[in-house]
Enzyme design. Structure first.
Site, PDB file in Angstrom:
ATOM      1  N   CYS A   1      93.452  -9.392  84.307  1.00 40.26           N
ATOM      2  CA  CYS A   1      94.257 -10.308  83.494  1.00 40.26           C
ATOM      3  C   CYS A   1      95.667  -9.771  83.309  1.00 40.26           C
ATOM      4  O   CYS A   1      96.646 -10.485  83.489  1.00 40.26           O
ATOM      5  CB  CYS A   1      93.636 -10.479  82.104  1.00 40.26           C
ATOM      6  SG  CYS A   1      91.852 -10.654  82.115  1.00 40.26           S
ATOM      7  N   ASP A   2      95.749  -8.492  82.924  1.00 39.33           N
ATOM      8  CA  ASP A   2      97.035  -7.967  82.452  1.00 39.33           C
ATOM      9  C   ASP A   2      97.721  -7.020  83.426  1.00 39.33           C
ATOM     10  O   ASP A   2      98.871  -6.647  83.201  1.00 39.33           O
ATOM     11  CB  ASP A   2      96.823  -7.257  81.101  1.00 39.33           C
ATOM     12  CG  ASP A   2      96.377  -8.246  80.027  1.00 39.33           C
ATOM     13  OD1 ASP A   2      96.648  -9.447  80.201  1.00 39.33           O
ATOM     14  OD2 ASP A   2      95.755  -7.825  79.038  1.00 39.33           O
TER      15      ASP A   2
ATOM     16  N   CYS B   1      91.751  -5.684  80.207  1.00 37.80           N
ATOM     17  CA  CYS B   1      91.321  -6.401  81.410  1.00 37.80           C
ATOM     18  C   CYS B   1      92.356  -6.238  82.527  1.00 37.80           C
ATOM     19  O   CYS B   1      93.414  -6.861  82.473  1.00 37.80           O
ATOM     20  CB  CYS B   1      91.127  -7.874  81.046  1.00 37.80           C
ATOM     21  SG  CYS B   1      90.787  -8.927  82.456  1.00 37.80           S
TER      22      CYS B   1
END
Ligand SMILES: Cc1cc2nc3c(=O)[nH]c(=O)nc-3n(C[C@H](O)[C@H](O)[C@H](O)COP(=O)(O)OP(=O)(O)OC[C@H]3O[C@@H](n4cnc5c(N)ncnc54)[C@H](O)[C@@H]3O)c2cc1C
Length: 329
Positions: free
Chosen positions: A148-149, A145
Protein backbone atom coordinates in the site's frame (compact mmCIF):
# COMPACT_ATOMS: atom_id res chain seq x y z
CA UNK A 1 -22.85 8.91 8.81
CA UNK A 2 -25.58 8.87 6.27
CA UNK A 3 -28.94 8.73 8.07
CA UNK A 4 -30.66 7.28 5.00
CA UNK A 5 -29.02 3.90 5.55
CA UNK A 6 -31.60 1.75 7.27
CA UNK A 7 -30.34 1.89 10.86
CA UNK A 8 -31.79 -0.60 13.30
CA UNK A 9 -31.97 0.46 16.92
CA UNK A 10 -30.15 -1.74 19.36
CA UNK A 11 -32.72 -3.76 21.22
CA UNK A 12 -35.27 -3.75 18.39
CA UNK A 13 -35.59 -7.36 17.31
CA UNK A 14 -35.28 -8.21 13.66
CA UNK A 15 -37.16 -10.90 11.75
CA UNK A 16 -35.24 -13.98 10.62
CA UNK A 17 -32.46 -12.79 8.27
CA UNK A 18 -31.25 -14.59 5.14
CA UNK A 19 -27.72 -13.24 5.52
CA UNK A 20 -26.07 -11.56 8.49
CA UNK A 21 -22.75 -9.97 7.68
CA UNK A 22 -20.36 -9.34 10.56
CA UNK A 23 -18.06 -6.45 9.65
CA UNK A 24 -18.41 -3.16 7.81
CA UNK A 25 -15.07 -3.02 5.96
CA UNK A 26 -14.61 -3.61 2.21
CA UNK A 27 -15.34 -7.36 2.52
CA UNK A 28 -18.49 -6.86 4.62
CA UNK A 29 -19.92 -4.08 2.46
CA UNK A 30 -19.26 -6.04 -0.72
CA UNK A 31 -20.97 -9.14 0.80
CA UNK A 32 -23.97 -7.07 1.86
CA UNK A 33 -24.45 -5.40 -1.53
CA UNK A 34 -24.10 -8.65 -3.47
CA UNK A 35 -26.57 -10.35 -1.10
CA UNK A 36 -29.10 -7.50 -1.30
CA UNK A 37 -28.89 -7.61 -5.10
CA UNK A 38 -30.14 -11.20 -4.88
CA UNK A 39 -33.23 -9.97 -3.04
CA UNK A 40 -32.09 -11.43 0.27
CA UNK A 41 -32.90 -10.01 3.71
CA UNK A 42 -29.53 -8.65 4.88
CA UNK A 43 -28.19 -7.16 8.10
CA UNK A 44 -24.68 -5.80 8.61
CA UNK A 45 -23.25 -5.60 12.12
CA UNK A 46 -20.20 -3.33 12.26
CA UNK A 47 -18.38 -2.31 15.35
CA UNK A 48 -16.65 0.43 13.33
CA UNK A 49 -18.05 1.01 9.83
CA UNK A 50 -15.23 1.30 7.25
CA UNK A 51 -12.82 -0.94 9.16
CA UNK A 52 -9.12 -0.49 8.46
CA UNK A 53 -9.92 1.76 5.49
CA UNK A 54 -10.89 4.40 8.02
CA UNK A 55 -7.25 4.51 9.19
CA UNK A 56 -5.77 4.83 5.70
CA UNK A 57 -4.74 8.13 4.19
CA UNK A 58 -3.68 7.54 0.59
CA UNK A 59 -5.10 4.66 -1.44
CA UNK A 60 -3.67 4.28 -4.95
CA UNK A 61 -4.27 0.60 -5.68
CA UNK A 62 -8.04 0.26 -5.79
CA UNK A 63 -8.23 -0.46 -9.48
CA UNK A 64 -10.30 2.06 -11.48
CA UNK A 65 -9.92 4.66 -8.69
CA UNK A 66 -6.43 6.12 -9.30
CA UNK A 67 -6.27 8.04 -6.02
CA UNK A 68 -8.54 8.21 -3.02
CA UNK A 69 -8.35 8.54 0.76
CA UNK A 70 -9.68 6.24 3.48
CA UNK A 71 -12.43 8.63 4.64
CA UNK A 72 -13.54 9.20 1.03
CA UNK A 73 -13.69 5.46 0.33
CA UNK A 74 -15.64 4.84 3.56
CA UNK A 75 -18.11 7.52 2.41
CA UNK A 76 -18.45 5.77 -0.95
CA UNK A 77 -19.00 2.39 0.73
CA UNK A 78 -21.83 3.89 2.82
CA UNK A 79 -23.27 5.66 -0.23
CA UNK A 80 -23.28 2.43 -2.26
CA UNK A 81 -24.93 0.45 0.56
CA UNK A 82 -27.62 3.12 0.80
CA UNK A 83 -28.88 2.10 -2.67
CA UNK A 84 -30.11 -1.20 -1.19
CA UNK A 85 -32.46 -2.36 1.52
CA UNK A 86 -29.75 -3.31 4.01
CA UNK A 87 -30.11 -3.04 7.79
CA UNK A 88 -27.00 -1.65 9.46
CA UNK A 89 -26.25 -2.02 13.15
CA UNK A 90 -23.21 0.07 14.03
CA UNK A 91 -21.12 0.39 17.21
CA UNK A 92 -22.09 -3.08 18.41
CA UNK A 93 -20.01 -6.23 18.38
CA UNK A 94 -20.98 -9.83 17.79
CA UNK A 95 -19.93 -11.67 20.93
CA UNK A 96 -21.05 -15.21 20.25
CA UNK A 97 -22.69 -17.45 17.68
CA UNK A 98 -24.92 -20.42 18.28
CA UNK A 99 -24.70 -22.87 15.40
CA UNK A 100 -27.58 -24.77 13.81
CA UNK A 101 -29.70 -24.67 10.69
CA UNK A 102 -30.95 -21.31 12.01
CA UNK A 103 -28.03 -19.55 13.66
CA UNK A 104 -28.25 -17.11 16.57
CA UNK A 105 -25.89 -14.18 17.03
CA UNK A 106 -25.59 -12.43 20.38
CA UNK A 107 -24.48 -8.81 20.24
CA UNK A 108 -22.65 -6.70 22.84
CA UNK A 109 -25.98 -4.88 23.35
CA UNK A 110 -27.54 -8.18 24.48
CA UNK A 111 -29.73 -8.33 21.37
CA UNK A 112 -30.02 -11.61 19.50
CA UNK A 113 -30.35 -12.02 15.73
CA UNK A 114 -31.58 -15.17 14.04
CA UNK A 115 -30.23 -15.84 10.58
CA UNK A 116 -30.02 -18.54 7.95
CA UNK A 117 -26.44 -17.73 6.91
CA UNK A 118 -23.56 -15.71 8.29
CA UNK A 119 -20.67 -14.02 6.47
CA UNK A 120 -17.79 -13.23 8.81
CA UNK A 121 -15.81 -10.23 7.51
CA UNK A 122 -14.27 -8.96 10.73
CA UNK A 123 -10.84 -8.17 9.28
CA UNK A 124 -7.57 -8.02 11.13
CA UNK A 125 -5.23 -5.58 12.80
CA UNK A 126 -1.49 -5.16 12.42
CA UNK A 127 0.44 -6.06 15.55
CA UNK A 128 2.03 -2.87 16.85
CA UNK A 129 5.55 -2.47 18.23
CA UNK A 130 4.36 -0.39 21.14
CA UNK A 131 7.32 2.03 21.16
CA UNK A 132 7.16 5.82 21.52
CA UNK A 133 6.62 7.57 18.19
CA UNK A 134 4.81 4.66 16.54
CA UNK A 135 1.10 5.40 16.99
CA UNK A 136 1.60 9.17 16.69
CA UNK A 137 3.27 8.85 13.27
CA UNK A 138 1.06 6.31 11.47
CA UNK A 139 0.64 7.79 7.99
CA UNK A 140 3.56 10.20 8.51
CA UNK A 141 6.36 7.68 8.14
CA UNK A 142 5.10 4.71 10.15
CA UNK A 143 3.44 2.13 7.89
CA UNK A 144 2.35 -1.48 8.05
CA UNK A 145 1.59 -2.42 4.45
CA UNK A 146 4.44 -2.37 1.87
CA UNK A 147 2.05 -3.01 -1.07
CA UNK A 148 0.00 0.00 0.00
CA UNK A 149 2.55 2.53 1.18
CA UNK A 150 5.87 1.45 -0.42
CA UNK A 151 5.58 3.84 -3.41
CA UNK A 152 5.21 6.83 -1.04
CA UNK A 153 8.86 6.24 0.01
CA UNK A 154 10.38 6.14 -3.49
CA UNK A 155 14.11 7.01 -3.35
CA UNK A 156 14.13 7.26 0.48
CA UNK A 157 15.73 5.31 3.32
CA UNK A 158 13.35 3.04 5.25
CA UNK A 159 13.46 0.33 7.91
CA UNK A 160 11.49 -2.88 8.22
CA UNK A 161 10.92 -4.15 11.75
CA UNK A 162 10.71 -7.93 11.88
CA UNK A 163 12.85 -10.62 10.30
CA UNK A 164 10.16 -13.24 9.71
CA UNK A 165 8.85 -14.13 6.26
CA UNK A 166 6.64 -11.05 6.03
CA UNK A 167 9.50 -8.75 7.12
CA UNK A 168 11.97 -10.14 4.60
CA UNK A 169 9.30 -10.21 1.86
CA UNK A 170 8.55 -6.56 2.68
CA UNK A 171 12.26 -5.71 2.45
CA UNK A 172 12.52 -7.39 -0.98
CA UNK A 173 9.37 -5.65 -2.14
CA UNK A 174 10.59 -2.23 -0.93
CA UNK A 175 14.18 -2.69 -2.20
CA UNK A 176 13.00 -2.14 -5.78
CA UNK A 177 11.40 1.21 -4.92
CA UNK A 178 13.27 2.88 -2.07
CA UNK A 179 16.93 3.94 -1.74
CA UNK A 180 17.78 1.60 1.14
CA UNK A 181 16.07 -0.85 3.49
CA UNK A 182 17.41 -1.77 6.93
CA UNK A 183 15.75 -4.81 8.49
CA UNK A 184 15.74 -4.99 12.29
CA UNK A 185 15.30 -8.39 13.93
CA UNK A 186 14.93 -8.62 17.71
CA UNK A 187 16.39 -12.13 17.97
CA UNK A 188 20.00 -13.11 17.11
CA UNK A 189 18.76 -15.06 14.06
CA UNK A 190 16.18 -14.38 11.36
CA UNK A 191 12.98 -16.43 11.40
CA UNK A 192 12.35 -16.14 7.64
CA UNK A 193 12.82 -19.01 5.18
CA UNK A 194 16.44 -19.38 4.01
CA UNK A 195 15.46 -18.85 0.37
CA UNK A 196 14.10 -15.37 1.24
CA UNK A 197 17.13 -14.55 3.41
CA UNK A 198 19.46 -15.51 0.52
CA UNK A 199 17.57 -13.17 -1.81
CA UNK A 200 17.69 -10.30 0.70
CA UNK A 201 21.41 -10.79 1.28
CA UNK A 202 22.03 -10.48 -2.47
CA UNK A 203 20.38 -7.02 -2.63
CA UNK A 204 22.91 -4.22 -2.37
CA UNK A 205 20.47 -1.82 -0.76
CA UNK A 206 19.24 -4.22 1.97
CA UNK A 207 21.05 -4.34 5.34
CA UNK A 208 20.01 -6.74 8.10
CA UNK A 209 20.65 -5.88 11.75
CA UNK A 210 19.96 -8.75 14.17
CA UNK A 211 19.63 -8.81 17.95
CA UNK A 212 18.33 -5.23 17.93
CA UNK A 213 15.48 -3.81 20.02
CA UNK A 214 13.62 -0.85 18.54
CA UNK A 215 13.45 1.84 21.21
CA UNK A 216 11.83 4.82 19.56
CA UNK A 217 10.65 6.27 16.26
CA UNK A 218 11.76 9.89 16.05
CA UNK A 219 9.82 12.55 14.13
CA UNK A 220 10.37 16.23 13.42
CA UNK A 221 7.69 18.60 12.13
CA UNK A 222 5.22 15.70 11.85
CA UNK A 223 7.49 13.46 9.71
CA UNK A 224 9.58 10.45 10.74
CA UNK A 225 13.31 11.29 10.62
CA UNK A 226 15.09 8.47 12.51
CA UNK A 227 14.83 5.24 14.43
CA UNK A 228 16.60 4.52 17.71
CA UNK A 229 17.55 0.93 18.43
CA UNK A 230 19.53 -0.88 21.06
CA UNK A 231 22.16 -3.49 20.26
CA UNK A 232 21.02 -6.23 22.67
CA UNK A 233 24.55 -7.69 22.91
CA UNK A 234 26.26 -4.44 24.00
CA UNK A 235 23.25 -2.40 25.24
CA UNK A 236 24.49 0.51 23.08
CA UNK A 237 21.74 2.68 21.64
CA UNK A 238 22.13 3.86 18.01
CA UNK A 239 20.17 6.23 15.84
CA UNK A 240 19.60 5.65 12.11
CA UNK A 241 18.26 8.55 10.01
CA UNK A 242 15.40 7.47 7.69
CA UNK A 243 12.03 8.53 6.31
CA UNK A 244 9.89 5.45 6.94
CA UNK A 245 9.42 2.49 9.23
CA UNK A 246 7.42 -0.56 8.11
CA UNK A 247 6.31 -2.67 11.08
CA UNK A 248 6.05 -6.34 10.07
CA UNK A 249 5.62 -8.28 13.29
CA UNK A 250 2.33 -9.93 12.49
CA UNK A 251 -1.30 -9.49 11.54
CA UNK A 252 -3.90 -10.49 14.13
CA UNK A 253 -7.26 -11.66 12.75
CA UNK A 254 -10.38 -10.47 14.62
CA UNK A 255 -11.67 -13.99 15.11
CA UNK A 256 -11.59 -14.64 18.86
CA UNK A 257 -15.39 -14.96 19.03
CA UNK A 258 -15.27 -17.62 16.28
CA UNK A 259 -13.16 -20.07 18.35
CA UNK A 260 -15.06 -23.35 18.58
CA UNK A 261 -17.58 -22.18 15.94
CA UNK A 262 -15.44 -22.76 12.81
CA UNK A 263 -11.94 -24.06 12.14
CA UNK A 264 -9.17 -21.49 12.67
CA UNK A 265 -5.46 -21.78 11.84
CA UNK A 266 -2.90 -21.59 14.67
CA UNK A 267 -2.64 -17.86 13.84
CA UNK A 268 -6.41 -17.38 14.25
CA UNK A 269 -7.32 -17.03 10.56
CA UNK A 270 -10.67 -18.54 9.57
CA UNK A 271 -10.01 -21.46 7.24
CA UNK A 272 -11.98 -21.01 3.99
CA UNK A 273 -12.11 -22.91 0.73
CA UNK A 274 -12.14 -21.25 -2.69
CA UNK A 275 -15.87 -20.49 -2.29
CA UNK A 276 -15.38 -18.78 1.10
CA UNK A 277 -17.01 -21.71 2.91
CA UNK A 278 -15.87 -22.35 6.47
CA UNK A 279 -15.96 -25.71 8.28
CA UNK A 280 -19.55 -24.96 9.41
CA UNK A 281 -22.39 -25.22 6.86
CA UNK A 282 -24.06 -21.85 6.29
CA UNK A 283 -21.17 -19.85 7.74
CA UNK A 284 -18.94 -18.12 5.20
CA UNK A 285 -15.98 -15.78 5.69
CA UNK A 286 -14.23 -13.15 3.58
CA UNK A 287 -11.33 -10.73 3.63
CA UNK A 288 -8.47 -10.22 6.07
CA UNK A 289 -9.92 -12.50 8.76
CA UNK A 290 -9.51 -15.54 6.50
CA UNK A 291 -6.71 -17.72 5.15
CA UNK A 292 -6.91 -15.94 1.78
CA UNK A 293 -3.42 -14.59 1.05
CA UNK A 294 -2.54 -10.92 0.42
CA UNK A 295 -4.58 -8.64 2.64
CA UNK A 296 -5.77 -5.83 0.38
CA UNK A 297 -8.95 -3.79 -0.22
CA UNK A 298 -9.51 -5.05 -3.76
CA UNK A 299 -9.01 -8.66 -2.60
CA UNK A 300 -11.42 -8.21 0.35
CA UNK A 301 -14.06 -6.78 -1.95
CA UNK A 302 -13.71 -9.73 -4.34
CA UNK A 303 -13.83 -12.23 -1.50
CA UNK A 304 -16.92 -10.51 -0.06
CA UNK A 305 -18.68 -10.91 -3.40
CA UNK A 306 -17.68 -14.57 -3.54
CA UNK A 307 -18.89 -15.25 0.01
CA UNK A 308 -22.32 -13.78 -0.73
CA UNK A 309 -22.70 -15.78 -3.96
CA UNK A 310 -21.80 -18.91 -1.99
CA UNK A 311 -24.33 -17.99 0.71
CA UNK A 312 -26.96 -17.51 -2.01
CA UNK A 313 -26.14 -20.94 -3.46
CA UNK A 314 -26.42 -22.45 0.04
CA UNK A 315 -29.80 -20.76 0.61
CA UNK A 316 -31.15 -22.13 -2.68
CA UNK A 317 -30.03 -25.63 -1.72
CA UNK A 318 -31.51 -25.36 1.80
CA UNK A 319 -34.70 -23.45 0.91
CA UNK A 320 -37.11 -26.26 1.74
CA UNK A 321 -35.52 -27.19 5.09
CA UNK A 322 -35.27 -23.55 6.18
CA UNK A 323 -38.88 -22.80 5.36
CA UNK A 324 -40.02 -25.77 7.39
CA UNK A 325 -37.87 -24.68 10.35
CA UNK A 326 -38.90 -21.02 10.31
CA UNK A 327 -42.57 -21.98 10.20
CA UNK A 328 -42.01 -24.17 13.23
CA UNK A 329 -40.17 -21.34 15.08
C1 LIG B 1 -2.90 1.94 7.73
C2 LIG B 1 -3.38 0.98 6.67
C3 LIG B 1 -3.22 1.30 5.34
C4 LIG B 1 -3.69 0.44 4.36
N1 LIG B 1 -3.57 0.81 3.04
C5 LIG B 1 -4.10 0.03 2.07
C6 LIG B 1 -4.04 0.43 0.70
O1 LIG B 1 -3.53 1.51 0.36
N2 LIG B 1 -4.56 -0.43 -0.23
C7 LIG B 1 -5.10 -1.65 0.10
O2 LIG B 1 -5.57 -2.35 -0.79
N3 LIG B 1 -5.17 -2.04 1.39
C8 LIG B 1 -4.69 -1.25 2.37
N4 LIG B 1 -4.72 -1.66 3.68
C9 LIG B 1 -5.30 -2.99 3.98
C10 LIG B 1 -6.83 -2.92 3.88
O3 LIG B 1 -7.32 -1.82 4.62
C11 LIG B 1 -7.45 -4.24 4.36
O4 LIG B 1 -6.94 -5.31 3.57
C12 LIG B 1 -8.98 -4.22 4.23
O5 LIG B 1 -9.54 -3.14 4.92
C13 LIG B 1 -9.57 -5.52 4.78
O6 LIG B 1 -10.95 -5.44 4.68
P1 LIG B 1 -11.91 -6.36 5.57
O7 LIG B 1 -13.29 -5.94 5.19
O8 LIG B 1 -11.52 -7.77 5.43
O9 LIG B 1 -11.58 -5.95 7.09
P2 LIG B 1 -11.53 -4.58 7.88
O10 LIG B 1 -11.31 -3.41 6.98
O11 LIG B 1 -10.54 -4.82 8.97
O12 LIG B 1 -13.00 -4.43 8.51
C14 LIG B 1 -13.41 -5.26 9.56
C15 LIG B 1 -14.78 -4.83 10.05
O13 LIG B 1 -15.26 -5.76 11.02
C16 LIG B 1 -15.69 -5.06 12.20
N5 LIG B 1 -15.60 -5.99 13.32
C17 LIG B 1 -14.52 -6.65 13.81
N6 LIG B 1 -14.87 -7.49 14.81
C18 LIG B 1 -16.21 -7.35 14.97
C19 LIG B 1 -17.19 -7.96 15.82
N7 LIG B 1 -16.88 -8.91 16.71
N8 LIG B 1 -18.49 -7.57 15.72
C20 LIG B 1 -18.86 -6.62 14.81
N9 LIG B 1 -17.98 -6.03 13.96
C21 LIG B 1 -16.68 -6.40 14.04
C22 LIG B 1 -14.79 -3.84 12.24
O14 LIG B 1 -15.32 -2.83 13.07
C23 LIG B 1 -14.83 -3.47 10.76
O15 LIG B 1 -16.03 -2.82 10.42
C24 LIG B 1 -4.29 -0.80 4.69
C25 LIG B 1 -4.45 -1.14 6.05
C26 LIG B 1 -4.01 -0.26 7.04
C27 LIG B 1 -4.21 -0.61 8.49
Amino acid sequence: RDPSLKQANAGQSLPLQDVTVIGGGPAGVSSAIYSARKGLKVTVIADRFGGQVKDTMGIENLISVPKTTGPELVGNLAEHMKDYDITLKEHVRVESIEKGNIKTLTLSSGEQIKTKTIIVATGARWRELGVPGEKENIGNGVAYCPHCDGPFFKGKDVAVIGGGNSGIEAALDLAGIVKSVTVFEFMPTLKADQVLINQAEKRENVTIIKNAATKQIVAENGKVTAIEYQDRATDEVHSLPLAGVFVQIGLVPNSQFMKGVVDLTQHGEIVVDNKCKTSEPGIFAAGDVTTVPYKQIVISMGEGAKASLSAFEYLLAHEVEDEAESQAA
